[in-house]
Design a protein around this motif. Structure first.
Motif, PDB file in Angstrom:
ATOM      1  N   LEU A 174       0.857  -1.184   0.000  1.00 36.54           N
ATOM      2  CA  LEU A 174       0.000   0.000   0.000  1.00 36.54           C
ATOM      3  C   LEU A 174       0.891   1.230   0.000  1.00 36.54           C
ATOM      4  O   LEU A 174       1.975   1.215   0.587  1.00 36.54           O
ATOM      5  CB  LEU A 174      -0.869   0.025   1.258  1.00 36.54           C
ATOM      6  CG  LEU A 174      -1.789  -1.175   1.499  1.00 36.54           C
ATOM      7  CD1 LEU A 174      -2.349  -1.129   2.909  1.00 36.54           C
ATOM      8  CD2 LEU A 174      -2.915  -1.197   0.478  1.00 36.54           C
ATOM      9  N   ARG A 176      -0.882   4.560   0.181  1.00 36.23           N
ATOM     10  CA  ARG A 176      -1.669   5.584   0.888  1.00 36.23           C
ATOM     11  C   ARG A 176      -2.177   5.051   2.231  1.00 36.23           C
ATOM     12  O   ARG A 176      -2.207   5.768   3.206  1.00 36.23           O
ATOM     13  CB  ARG A 176      -2.863   6.030   0.031  1.00 36.23           C
ATOM     14  CG  ARG A 176      -2.499   6.732  -1.257  1.00 36.23           C
ATOM     15  CD  ARG A 176      -3.738   7.292  -1.974  1.00 36.23           C
ATOM     16  NE  ARG A 176      -4.865   6.394  -1.995  1.00 36.23           N
ATOM     17  CZ  ARG A 176      -5.095   5.469  -2.938  1.00 36.23           C
ATOM     18  NH1 ARG A 176      -4.245   5.315  -3.939  1.00 36.23           N
ATOM     19  NH2 ARG A 176      -6.171   4.701  -2.885  1.00 36.23           N
ATOM     20  N   GLU A 181      -7.804   2.049  -0.893  1.00 36.22           N
ATOM     21  CA  GLU A 181      -6.649   1.292  -1.366  1.00 36.22           C
ATOM     22  C   GLU A 181      -6.585  -0.083  -0.701  1.00 36.22           C
ATOM     23  O   GLU A 181      -6.252  -1.082  -1.353  1.00 36.22           O
ATOM     24  CB  GLU A 181      -5.360   2.077  -1.104  1.00 36.22           C
ATOM     25  CG  GLU A 181      -4.136   1.408  -1.700  1.00 36.22           C
ATOM     26  CD  GLU A 181      -2.835   2.107  -1.366  1.00 36.22           C
ATOM     27  OE1 GLU A 181      -1.888   1.985  -2.156  1.00 36.22           O
ATOM     28  OE2 GLU A 181      -2.749   2.764  -0.303  1.00 36.22           O
ATOM     29  N   ASP A 184      -9.076  -2.341  -2.371  1.00 38.29           N
ATOM     30  CA  ASP A 184      -8.565  -2.795  -3.668  1.00 38.29           C
ATOM     31  C   ASP A 184      -7.633  -3.999  -3.494  1.00 38.29           C
ATOM     32  O   ASP A 184      -7.709  -4.980  -4.239  1.00 38.29           O
ATOM     33  CB  ASP A 184      -7.831  -1.668  -4.399  1.00 38.29           C
ATOM     34  CG  ASP A 184      -8.768  -0.582  -4.907  1.00 38.29           C
ATOM     35  OD1 ASP A 184     -10.000  -0.819  -4.971  1.00 38.29           O
ATOM     36  OD2 ASP A 184      -8.271   0.511  -5.235  1.00 38.29           O
TER      37      ASP A 184
END
Length: 199
Positions: A174, A176, A181, A184
């Motif tokens: 990741l 962020r 995110e 996802d």
């Protein structure tokens, strides 16, 4: 010696060390202390202990679970994951206000488990019993131990490459650490059993 790539950068920028003076000493794990061989037994025992169906998949966030570890962001992503066969386990101490934020972010899902404080050995047992470890925030020494336990993982990288020592195809990263995110990543992994097996 530096133990992660960002520590090297810090030593150069903040202390003025020459790059030639610095050598890596990667954080790792004491393989004799890891419950690697007990993973199948732990999988069944821990699911039974918390009332999780034996055939359920478990993702885990472990450690001292403060806001920097982003437990609420993980809960928000998890509640939006369209997979009822997954459970989310928070392993470790969590202040009451952080737990309230997590529970609010999780919405109606009842597939959350909070273990509270556990010994270091117990934490490793819970990680070993899981199918996926998700660490969407600040670094923990548990990251390296998760890799050594062979558990697929998601790690947060503030700067691309700063956690590269942790992956040989066993992790997603990741950048962020927000709920979108994280979701996802979870969608990529939780709907792709062959990918989890490879990791």
């Amino acid at each position: 010696f530096y133990v992660t790539p960002p520590r090297k950068t810090y030593a150069i920028c903040e202390f003025g060390f020459s790059e030639r003076m610095l050598k890596p000493l990667w954080m790792g794990a004491d393989f004799e202390a890891l419950p690697y061989e007990k993973k199948p037994v732990l999988r069944a025992l821990i699911r039974k202990k918390y009332g999780i169906p034996i055939d359920a998949n478990v993702m885990v966030l472990a450690g001292k679970l403060d806001a920097k570890k982003r437990p609420a962001e993980l809960a928000e992503a998890f509640c939006r994951l369209d997979r009822r066969d997954w459970w989310l386990m928070y392993v470790g101490s969590m202040d009451p206000d952080i737990r309230t934020q997590v529970e609010q972010a999780a919405g109606e899902t009842a597939r959350l488990v909070f273990t509270g404080f556990l010994s270091g050995a117990e934490v490793l047992e819970h990680i070993a019993a899981s199918d996926l470890a998700v660490f969407p925030g600040a670094h923990s020494v548990l990251w390296e131990q998760t890799v050594c336990l062979g558990v697929p993982a998601v790690f947060y990288e503030e700067v691309e490459g700063d956690a590269s020592h942790l992956s040989n195809g066993n992790a997603l990263f990741l950048h962020r650490g927000d709920a979108r995110e994280i979701l996802d990543c979870l969608n990529r992994l939780c709907f792709n059993e062959s990918m989890l097996v490879r990791m």
